[in-house]
Design an enzyme around this catalytic site. Sequence first.
Site, mmCIF file in Angstrom:
data_model
loop_
_atom_site.group_PDB
_atom_site.id
_atom_site.type_symbol
_atom_site.label_atom_id
_atom_site.label_comp_id
_atom_site.label_asym_id
_atom_site.label_seq_id
_atom_site.Cartn_x
_atom_site.Cartn_y
_atom_site.Cartn_z
ATOM 1 C CB SER A 1 6.092 26.437 -40.716
ATOM 2 O OG SER A 1 5.891 25.197 -40.087
ATOM 3 C CE LYS B 1 11.330 26.691 -41.796
ATOM 4 N NZ LYS B 1 9.946 26.248 -42.065
ATOM 5 C CB SER C 1 9.302 25.050 -38.342
ATOM 6 O OG SER C 1 8.978 25.133 -39.721
#
Length: 352
Positions: free
Chosen positions: A130, A49, A106
């Site tokens: 997220s 990520k 996210s």
Amino acid sequence: MNIAASLDAIGRLDPEVSAFVEVWAEEALARERSTCTGLPLAGMPFAVKGPSGIRSCAARRLTAAGAVAVGSTSVPGPGTPWQTWGLGAHGPTRNPWRPDRTPGGSSAGSAAAVAAGMVGLATGSDGAGSVRIPAAWCSVFGLKTTNGLLPSPDRTGLASAGVLTPTAADARAYLRCVLDTYEPVAPVLPLPAVWSADLGFADTEPEVAAVALAAVERLESAGVVRLADARPVLLDPRDAWTAVRAGRPARGAAVRAGNDRRLDALFADAALLLTPATPNRPHGHDGPGADVYSTALTWAFNLSGHPAASIPAGFTGDGCPVGLQLVAARGADVSLVEMAVAAERGLITVRP
């Protein structure tokens, strides 16, 4: 999937999905050639990520187990007031199920890359939902680990490491490699569970709630869960979460303590708390709209620290994925994944 197959899939699919910020093709192929074949994850491609994801504790431990990072995935771009989207190398990250919608965030690119079949595992982090929100909206499995279980750079203590995989069973490899001890035990079915569409405060879309509840009812019919009559009610954590994030935890202490007491009582009798993963379906690329909190059903468990996961529950009538959130007692991460495996086996989700 080997490294070459993963890179081929990224080359073909990512110009449309835009899940990746960077792709490390030459480095990945070189690392694959030099990786010891005796390692547990030798040559397995994975994505990390964001630009700094390769430095995370989870990524380092996966690499030590022989897995090979093929690139970094998209996260929200600068200046946005909302976090449920991603900005990749080819523009806004698109949901593989509905390109006109966001994949969530996210951990946007991580979920989209897994859902599109570019990698079979991607790391994430979850400070308010997220991992679970993009897992729900991309119809994949997403796990937020117990807060503090793995090192996190988030000084507020809200964010914890997570993983996104096609199924819960695929996440076992992640846990085996990142945890100091891994002792899975098959869950005893049916699992005592409680269900809530809104936790007592969220404005959940009726169709989203209906899809998640239908999944729960299928689990009950399959003998995976045994539902209690109780309907848990928590205090709305929004202001408390915001206070902690702003470095003023005392302002949210009363709500936090109140929810901790309620959750402790709940998990004294139940193995699982079941809710929709999000109160809403995936929104468009221009944002969710004013006063829409896609985090409404997830961020209470960042405050409380409980491990939580999202598994695919089904689809709305317009083809948007819905996730079912599974929350377990603190520290029960391995058990939660095994319970999620049992739940996925009890569900058959088909796109309309």
